[in-house]
Scaffold this motif. Structure first.
Motif, PDB file in Angstrom:
ATOM      1  N   GLN A  44      -8.928 -13.359  -1.398  1.00 26.12           N
ATOM      2  CA  GLN A  44      -8.348 -12.727  -0.199  1.00 26.12           C
ATOM      3  C   GLN A  44      -7.548 -11.478  -0.576  1.00 26.12           C
ATOM      4  OE1 GLN A  44      -6.157 -15.919   1.605  1.00 26.12           O
ATOM      5  NE2 GLN A  44      -7.984 -16.982   2.328  1.00 26.12           N
ATOM      6  N   TRP A  45      -6.909 -11.513  -1.742  1.00 19.77           N
ATOM      7  CA  TRP A  45      -6.141 -10.345  -2.210  1.00 19.77           C
ATOM      8  C   TRP A  45      -7.076  -9.152  -2.425  1.00 19.77           C
ATOM      9  CZ3 TRP A  45      -5.865  -7.534  -6.903  1.00 19.77           C
ATOM     10  CH2 TRP A  45      -4.719  -6.749  -7.065  1.00 19.77           C
ATOM     11  N   VAL A  46      -8.209  -9.392  -3.098  1.00 17.88           N
ATOM     12  CA  VAL A  46      -9.176  -8.316  -3.332  1.00 17.88           C
ATOM     13  C   VAL A  46      -9.804  -7.864  -2.013  1.00 17.88           C
ATOM     14  CG1 VAL A  46     -11.261  -7.614  -4.566  1.00 17.88           C
ATOM     15  CG2 VAL A  46      -9.665  -9.203  -5.646  1.00 17.88           C
ATOM     16  N   GLN A  47     -10.098  -8.811  -1.127  1.00 16.96           N
ATOM     17  CA  GLN A  47     -10.670  -8.464   0.178  1.00 16.96           C
ATOM     18  C   GLN A  47      -9.722  -7.576   0.974  1.00 16.96           C
ATOM     19  OE1 GLN A  47     -11.336 -12.479   1.545  1.00 16.96           O
ATOM     20  NE2 GLN A  47     -13.568 -12.305   1.298  1.00 16.96           N
ATOM     21  N   ASN A  48      -8.436  -7.883   0.898  1.00 14.41           N
ATOM     22  CA  ASN A  48      -7.445  -7.082   1.613  1.00 14.41           C
ATOM     23  C   ASN A  48      -7.425  -5.649   1.107  1.00 14.41           C
ATOM     24  OD1 ASN A  48      -5.186  -6.551   3.349  1.00 14.41           O
ATOM     25  ND2 ASN A  48      -3.806  -6.867   1.616  1.00 14.41           N
ATOM     26  N   LEU A  49      -7.538  -5.482  -0.214  1.00 17.46           N
ATOM     27  CA  LEU A  49      -7.587  -4.133  -0.799  1.00 17.46           C
ATOM     28  C   LEU A  49      -8.849  -3.411  -0.336  1.00 17.46           C
ATOM     29  CD1 LEU A  49      -6.483  -4.773  -4.509  1.00 17.46           C
ATOM     30  CD2 LEU A  49      -5.050  -4.313  -2.523  1.00 17.46           C
ATOM     31  N   ARG A  50      -9.997  -4.102  -0.426  1.00 16.03           N
ATOM     32  CA  ARG A  50     -11.266  -3.509  -0.024  1.00 16.03           C
ATOM     33  C   ARG A  50     -11.246  -3.086   1.445  1.00 16.03           C
ATOM     34  NH1 ARG A  50     -15.753  -6.727   0.919  1.00 16.03           N
ATOM     35  NH2 ARG A  50     -14.282  -7.909   2.178  1.00 16.03           N
ATOM     36  N   PHE A 104       0.841  -1.195   0.000  1.00 14.35           N
ATOM     37  CA  PHE A 104       0.000   0.000   0.000  1.00 14.35           C
ATOM     38  C   PHE A 104       0.881   1.252   0.000  1.00 14.35           C
ATOM     39  CE2 PHE A 104      -3.012  -3.106   1.836  1.00 14.35           C
ATOM     40  CZ  PHE A 104      -4.047  -2.938   0.919  1.00 14.35           C
ATOM     41  N   ASP A 105       0.564   2.163  -0.896  1.00 12.32           N
ATOM     42  CA  ASP A 105       1.304   3.418  -1.038  1.00 12.32           C
ATOM     43  C   ASP A 105       0.500   4.529  -0.365  1.00 12.32           C
ATOM     44  OD1 ASP A 105       2.798   5.586  -1.784  1.00 12.32           O
ATOM     45  OD2 ASP A 105       2.217   5.535  -3.902  1.00 12.32           O
ATOM     46  N   LYS A 106       0.692   4.709   0.936  1.00 12.38           N
ATOM     47  CA  LYS A 106      -0.157   5.611   1.708  1.00 12.38           C
ATOM     48  C   LYS A 106       0.031   7.077   1.330  1.00 12.38           C
ATOM     49  CE  LYS A 106      -0.913   2.456   5.514  1.00 12.38           C
ATOM     50  NZ  LYS A 106      -1.022   2.254   6.968  1.00 12.38           N
ATOM     51  N   LYS A 107       1.172   7.419   0.760  1.00 19.87           N
ATOM     52  CA  LYS A 107       1.379   8.800   0.317  1.00 19.87           C
ATOM     53  C   LYS A 107       0.448   9.168  -0.833  1.00 19.87           C
ATOM     54  CE  LYS A 107       6.246   9.252   1.694  1.00 19.87           C
ATOM     55  NZ  LYS A 107       7.639   9.478   1.207  1.00 19.87           N
ATOM     56  N   SER A 108      -0.019   8.158  -1.559  1.00 26.72           N
ATOM     57  CA  SER A 108      -0.897   8.413  -2.714  1.00 26.72           C
ATOM     58  C   SER A 108      -2.376   8.342  -2.364  1.00 26.72           C
ATOM     59  CB  SER A 108      -0.592   7.403  -3.834  1.00 26.72           C
ATOM     60  OG  SER A 108       0.731   7.560  -4.301  1.00 26.72           O
ATOM     61  N   TYR A 109      -2.711   8.007  -1.118  1.00 24.21           N
ATOM     62  CA  TYR A 109      -4.121   7.934  -0.720  1.00 24.21           C
ATOM     63  C   TYR A 109      -4.771   9.309  -0.904  1.00 24.21           C
ATOM     64  CZ  TYR A 109      -3.541   3.378   1.662  1.00 24.21           C
ATOM     65  OH  TYR A 109      -3.301   2.061   1.950  1.00 24.21           O
ATOM     66  N   ARG A 110      -6.075   9.300  -1.193  1.00 29.07           N
ATOM     67  CA  ARG A 110      -6.838  10.538  -1.294  1.00 29.07           C
ATOM     68  C   ARG A 110      -8.160  10.385  -0.552  1.00 29.07           C
ATOM     69  NH1 ARG A 110      -2.606  11.753  -2.528  1.00 29.07           N
ATOM     70  NH2 ARG A 110      -1.809  12.842  -4.373  1.00 29.07           N
TER      71      ARG A 110
END
Length: 600
Positions: free
Chosen positions: A521-527, A417-423
């Motif tokens: 599980q990969w998609v769930q983790n993103l969600r 996860f690239d938290k600097k790019s979160y909006r």
């Protein structure tokens, strides 16, 4: 008009052309000095229209899929270059190579026209006389500056000289105290020269920091020692070890490319005053093959953008590339002086490029962890994605009875996860459908500044998926999208032994994977990460709203009226911009006057 007729009628003018497949999806954007000659160079017309045999496999595959084309005429090849670059960033065509390095690199500068100069950080040219710049620094600029101010007795803050009184910095021996004491220019210049030497020579700076770190450790001041250790690592992180040291004070910006089948790396090295001062690199995912000419053009366009850099240096590259003259013309306009792009063939400059190539090859060996790489290719295969999803944007919304409505975008890139790019977004929409429309529309509107990802993931079902597809396609963007929602039984989300039976939706299929499937599980983790981000921002927003509500309550505005205001206008911030008439359209005149007085 069919494709063949369109090609035959193309003008002999500069412009940008766009290829589309049979479904109207954008395949490629290109520029041309002559649209007619350039586009015709792709095709053989007899006996039928098809790709020429001498094309690369990548371009031949693209031409075989091309069903139609559009074009835009511009005044010059340079204008075509600018338009092409802008459109590629916004629309992310399948066969163009997208670069996402939108960073600008900081410089350290000092204004020697001041009586007591001090060092600061900038990313732009400063309009002032006698400015001296150092950099650019891909990382560690702030750490270098903080270290210099700890070691040298300079004026520590802009505000120090205004106070006319000695402060704590003088008491702890970090400043000569020119604010009150009669400090001679020669004494201050001695400190300034020492600071300059530390900025120019990382080895000397790191050695002094290490001495302090060991002292703190011996004094059992482990927290301070740990902070210095981290700072030393940051300052030295992008340093490329080299014995090359030009006898003269030459400056160069070096760009080289290396690639494997699926991946490329661009490495930048910055030489200042005959010494390498910093470097940076970025990986590029190759979805439809490697095009060195295109990458070199895009790399230089993206790095220099449209702002004159504080230090203008000749550019060295490993190989000559197509349209180098057009890139030079563009950079000459940006720099305000002649830009130089050279391919050195011998001597120290050739050794410098060779050093960059060696380091680029080493970077390519540092692959993303095997598991992360495998899951990305598994996702591409399962969902028939057009690209490996190296960069994913995940969306969710949150609110409480229509109050403190927010949207959030989490970003997953290169296995983390690239938290600097979160909006995060404050939303005005009332229902879930409209909230997602508002969130996604605002993201699409920012594509010109921050290019589209490889994949969108939405927390929602087929209805929100259709909405997202409509938004991107109406803007001429073809973007893979997945939606995830919980299985519902009797209109309620169903969980079995605490595990959610989530359903995945794409444009063409519905997937019901076992909850033990790592792809689900990969998609769930993103969600879940987007949900966490949305909830956190919602709570923060709600807390701020509660404070504002208390203020209004104290002034006689009831809670019911406050809720009514928020449901109509969305946030308290908007109230500050509204007139009494605007507010009185929801509440009465007296209440509107009270509220306006509060926010004046």
């Amino acid at each position: 008009m069919n494709l063949k007729e369109t090609i035959k009628q193309l003008p002999d003018s500069a412009g940008v052309y766009q290829y589309f497949d049979i479904n109207g999806h954008l395949l490629y954007i290109g520029k041309a000095k002559s649209l007619s000659k350039r586009v015709r160079s792709y095709f053989s017309f007899e006996p039928i229209l098809k790709a020429k045999q001498n094309l690369s496999l990548r371009i031949k595959k693209m031409i075989d899929q091309t069903a139609s084309l559009n074009y835009i005429v511009v005044n010059s090849e340079h204008d075509a270059l600018i338009l092409e670059n802008s459109l590629i960033k916004q629309l992310n065509p399948k066969y163009n190579i997208l670069l996402r390095d939108d960073k600008t690199y900081p410089y350290i500068y000092v204004d020697n026209s001041l009586d007591f100069p001090r060092f600061e950080i900038t990313r732009k040219v400063i309009k002032s006389s006698n400015i001296k710049y150092y950099g650019p620094y891909s990382t560690g600029a702030k750490d270098i500056l903080d270290s210099v101010y700890e070691i040298c007795k300079l004026v520590q803050k802009k505000s120090c000289l205004k106070s006319k009184k000695l402060c704590l910095y003088y008491q702890i021996d970090k400043c000569l105290g020119p604010c009150e004491l009669d400090v001679s220019p020669a004494a201050y210049k001695k400190e300034l020269d020492s600071a300059t030497e530390l900025i120019l020579n990382k080895k000397t700076l790191i050695k002094k920091l290490q001495e302090r770190m060991y002292f703190y450790a011996e004094e059992l001041r482990f927290e301070e020692a740990g902070e210095l250790k981290n700072r030393i690592e940051t300052i030295g992180r992008t340093e490329i070890k080299s014995e090359i040291d030009f006898a003269s004070d030459e400056n160069y910006d070096i760009f080289v490319l290396q690639n494997t089948t699926n991946r490329a790396v661009v490495l930048r090295i910055f030489m200042r005053n005959g010494k390498i001062i910093s470097s940076s690199h970025d990986y590029i995912q190759l979805n439809e093959g490697y095009d060195e000419d295109e990458i070199y053009q895009r790399v230089l366009m993206e790095f220099y953008k449209d702002e004159k850099p504080p230090i203008i240096a000749p550019i060295l590259v490993a190989h000559k590339f197509l349209h180098v003259e057009v890139i030079e013309e563009h950079l000459t306009k940006v720099f305000g002086q002649k830009a130089q792009i050279k391919v050195p063939l011998r001597g120290d400059k050739k050794h410098l490029v060779d050093l960059a190539i060696i380091n680029a090859k080493e970077l390519l060996k540092k692959e993303i962890t095997e598991n992360n790489t495998k899951i990305l290719y598994d996702m591409k295969e399962l969902f028939s994605l057009q690209r490996v999803p190296n960069r994913v944007e995940i969306f969710d919304n949150s609110h409480m009875s229509g109050v403190a409505t927010v949207g959030a975008m989490a970003v997953y890139e290169n296995g983390k996860f690239d938290k600097k790019s979160y909006r995060t977004y404050h939303l005005r929409a009332k229902d879930e459908y409209s909230q997602m429309r508002e969130t996604l529309t605002r993201r699409v509107e920012s594509f010109s500044k921050n290019s589209p990802p490889d994949l969108w993931v939405l927390d929602g079902g087929s209805t929100l998926l259709k909405l997202a597809i409509e938004i991107v396609e109406s803007n001429g963007i073809y973007l893979d999208i997945i939606a995830i929602s919980k299985e519902k039984i009797d209109a309620k989300a169903h969980r079995a032994k605490g595990k959610a039976n989530d359903i995945l939706y794409t444009k063409d299929d519905i997937y019901r994977l076992k909850n033990s499937d790592v792809r689900l599980q990969w998609v769930q983790n993103l969600r879940d990460e987007a949900h966490r981000c949305a909830i956190t921002f919602h709570k923060k927003t709600k807390l701020k709203l509660d404070k504002e509500s208390k203020l209004l309550t104290l002034k006689g505005i009831s809670q019911a009226k406050i809720v009514k205001l928020l449901k109509f206008f969305g946030t308290f911030e908007i109230l500050k911009e509204l007139s009494i008439e605007d507010i009185s359209s929801v509440l009465n005149q007296k209440d509107a006057e009270i509220i306006k007085n509060i926010y004046n």
